[in-house]
Design an enzyme around this catalytic site. Structure first.
Site, short mmCIF file in Angstrom:
data_model
loop_
_atom_site.label_atom_id
_atom_site.label_comp_id
_atom_site.label_asym_id
_atom_site.label_seq_id
_atom_site.Cartn_x
_atom_site.Cartn_y
_atom_site.Cartn_z
N GLY A 37 0.88 -1.14 -0.03
CA GLY A 37 -0.05 -0.02 0.07
C GLY A 37 0.90 1.39 -0.07
N ASP B 177 11.29 0.03 4.55
CA ASP B 177 11.76 1.09 5.27
C ASP B 177 12.88 0.58 6.08
OD1 ASP B 177 9.81 2.81 4.42
OD2 ASP B 177 8.82 2.89 5.98
N SER C 3 2.38 4.93 1.16
CA SER C 3 2.74 5.47 2.28
C SER C 3 1.62 6.00 3.15
CB SER C 3 3.79 6.60 1.92
OG SER C 3 4.04 7.18 2.89
#
Length: 183
Positions: free
Chosen positions: A11, A38, A13
């Site tokens: 999905g 991340d 951010s």
């Protein structure tokens, strides 16, 4: 050895992937290791990130191979990623994992909520989520399940995913993407 299950959250951010991943870890009876794009990006020296797209691609490729290693070792994972811009990276991930038990989950919420979350977080570029919305891959929305982290509680989203984990017939999206790619 039985391969570990892979819950693959995709999905834009601020859609709620990280919160959902942590909620899944807390609610699932067996351990699920959290692998986040991340985290992998944070491992890369910053001086190489800003001017070297090849380094970014190698880092993300390493994450896909790490997911495979975890599964090969019988370890379950919940993966937090965003497929945008690069069809090649999605293709590579599907190539590596299409024979694995991957539950491909689309994590979404309305644009207005994405914008509110971006501002509230303070650690994201404002407008990043909106920009990613139009280029989120796969463009044909081939997923095993979609969860909306705004219209449902994060617990309800987690429960929706957990309900699908025990039946391997629910793990079809990566197989479909693999067949589409190899026509």
């Amino acid at each position: 050895m039985q391969r570990g299950k892979i819950i693959f959250l995709n999905g834009v951010s601020s859609s709620g992937k990280t919160t959902l991943a942590k909620t899944l870890q807390a609610r699932l009876p067996e351990p699920y290791y959290w692998l986040s794009v991340d985290t992998f990006m944070d491992m890369t020296p910053e001086k190489h990130m800003s001017n070297d797209d090849d380094e970014v691609i190698k880092t993300i490729s390493a994450m896909y191979r790490t997911i495979k290693v975890f599964s090969d070792m019988g370890l379950n994972t919940v993966v937090d990623d965003v497929f945008s811009v690069s069809q090649e990276l999605l293709d590579e991930c599907v190539e590596i994992l299409h024979e694995y038990p991957v539950l491909f989950v689309h994590v979404t919420c309305p644009l207005e909520e994405l914008q509110r979350r971006e501002k509230e977080r303070g650690d994201r570029t404002i407008g990043q989520a909106e920009e990613q919305l139009s280029i989120l891959l796969p463009l044909d929305n081939t997923y095993d399940v979609t969860v909306d982290t705004h219209n449902d509680t994060i617990e309800k989203c987690a429960d929706k995913i957990i309900e699908l984990l025990d039946c391997h017939n629910n793990y079809t999206a990566f197989k479909i993407l693999w067949k589409q790619r190899n026509k």
